[in-house]
Write an enzyme that holds these catalytic residues in place. Structure first.
Site, PDB file in Angstrom:
ATOM      1  N   LYS A  67      13.738  25.608 -49.131  1.00  0.00           N
ATOM      2  CA  LYS A  67      12.855  24.444 -49.013  1.00  0.00           C
ATOM      3  C   LYS A  67      11.577  24.823 -48.277  1.00  0.00           C
ATOM      4  O   LYS A  67      11.498  25.876 -47.641  1.00  0.00           O
ATOM      5  CB  LYS A  67      13.562  23.308 -48.271  1.00  0.00           C
ATOM      6  CG  LYS A  67      13.925  23.636 -46.830  1.00  0.00           C
ATOM      7  CD  LYS A  67      14.707  22.504 -46.187  1.00  0.00           C
ATOM      8  CE  LYS A  67      15.074  22.845 -44.734  1.00  0.00           C
ATOM      9  NZ  LYS A  67      15.849  21.767 -44.088  1.00  0.00           N
ATOM     10  N   TYR A  78     -11.080  26.129 -26.209  1.00  0.00           N
ATOM     11  CA  TYR A  78     -11.205  24.694 -25.986  1.00  0.00           C
ATOM     12  C   TYR A  78     -10.647  24.274 -24.621  1.00  0.00           C
ATOM     13  O   TYR A  78      -9.537  24.654 -24.247  1.00  0.00           O
ATOM     14  CB  TYR A  78     -10.477  23.910 -27.074  1.00  0.00           C
ATOM     15  CG  TYR A  78     -11.044  24.083 -28.459  1.00  0.00           C
ATOM     16  CD1 TYR A  78     -12.382  23.805 -28.714  1.00  0.00           C
ATOM     17  CD2 TYR A  78     -10.251  24.524 -29.499  1.00  0.00           C
ATOM     18  CE1 TYR A  78     -12.913  23.952 -29.987  1.00  0.00           C
ATOM     19  CE2 TYR A  78     -10.774  24.681 -30.783  1.00  0.00           C
ATOM     20  CZ  TYR A  78     -12.105  24.394 -31.014  1.00  0.00           C
ATOM     21  OH  TYR A  78     -12.614  24.541 -32.275  1.00  0.00           O
TER      22      TYR A  78
END
Length: 309
Positions: free
Chosen positions: A39, A265
């Site tokens: 998956k 950041y």
């Protein structure tokens, strides 16, 4: 020069030999057939190539989460058995799934009846795996209703029950008492079913590592361990796995900066002393979460170096 020559230096290498080796390690530990979970694009490793490798390595089937993922494998030319773990989540999916011979998970009679009707209209049999909820409390028939539902679904026209399974909730914990309780509930259901299907499975990756061979189980359903990942630190010695994915890039900029310099950041990282900052061209778009800035590391010429912001 062609566009194929302009290959970015940041790449993910997938070792398909490692995946084949992991399949064998799982099979040897569990002494059972392997259902390989592919998956989410094989956990980011590439579903088509991984599926082909798993079938070549002898898995009995692969498993995906959704009908859409199963149809994508069929479109890619994968003809082997594909199990859809969520089953159809919308009525429009049922006919497509049955037409392309996807095996569907089911646990209630109404959903199974829709599968039966689609199979009857297509004049073919639909194979299903019946799920029992023994304590994970997500999907499946409640254990006390499971046997009656199983028999009802098995009596529907053009339905073939190919497997029955459950899902452990705490197999990655050091204390697996709860899983022992779940297994006994599952066995109670199995004892009430006279003709068991060919595939009976309970363990995923953690369960295979924790329990090995489990009496009465003919298959295991593994995701993480296929890709060389251990379900928990205390289980690392149970399976000899090979990591299948390597993420590589190159340093794009090197800067010498003084102590106290903020990086990236929010300047969440500041140099404690004079040093050098190497910038690698990898970011969100490549799947690197911002939270990795607090604890992630890279290997630089074989030396482990921490992230700085």
């Amino acid at each position: 020069m062609t566009t194929s020559d302009a290959i970015r230096s940041t790449v993910a290498d997938v070792d398909l030999d490692a995946i084949a080796s992991n399949v064998e390690a799982i099979r040897a530990r569990a002494k059972a057939d392997v259902i390989a979970v592919v998956k989410a694009d094989a956990y980011g490793h590439g579903a088509e190539a991984v599926t082909e490798t798993c079938f070549e390595a002898g898995v009995v089937m692969v498993a995906v989460a959704t009908v859409e993922e199963g149809l994508a494998l069929r479109d890619a030319g994968i003809n082997g058995p594909v199990l859809v773990l969520l089953g159809p989540t919308d009525s429009s999916e049922v006919g497509h799934a049955v037409a392309l011979d996807l095996l569907l998970v089911t646990w209630d009679v109404e959903r199974a009846r829709a599968i039966s009707e689609a199979a009857t209209a297509l004049r073919r049999n639909a194979r299903v795996h019946f799920k029992v909820d023994t304590g994970l409390t997500r999907l499946g028939a409640p254990a006390h209703e499971a046997a009656a539902r199983y028999r009802a679904i098995g009596s529907l026209p053009h339905i073939e029950i190919d497997g029955i399974f459950t899902h452990f909730a705490t197999a990655d914990d050091p204390d697996t008492t709860n899983d022992g309780v779940q297994l006994e509930r599952f066995r109670e259901v199995l004892r009430s079913i006279p003709d068991r299907p060919r595939l009976v499975h309970a363990a995923a990756s953690a369960g295979v590592a924790a329990f090995g061979s489990v009496e009465g189980m003919t298959a295991v359903r593994t995701g993480l361990s296929i890709y060389g990942l251990h379900a928990a630190p205390h289980l690392e010695n149970a399976l000899a796995l090979r990591p299948a994915l390597t993420w590589r890039s190159r340093v794009h900029r090197m800067a010498s900066v003084p102590a106290g310099t903020g990086v990236s950041y929010g300047h969440e990282y500041r140099l404690p002393r004079d040093g050098r900052i190497a910038t690698v061209p990898v970011g969100y778009g490549d799947g690197l979460p911002r939270v990795a800035g607090k604890s992630g590391t890279v290997l630089l010429r074989g030396r482990r170096v921490p992230f700085a912001g």
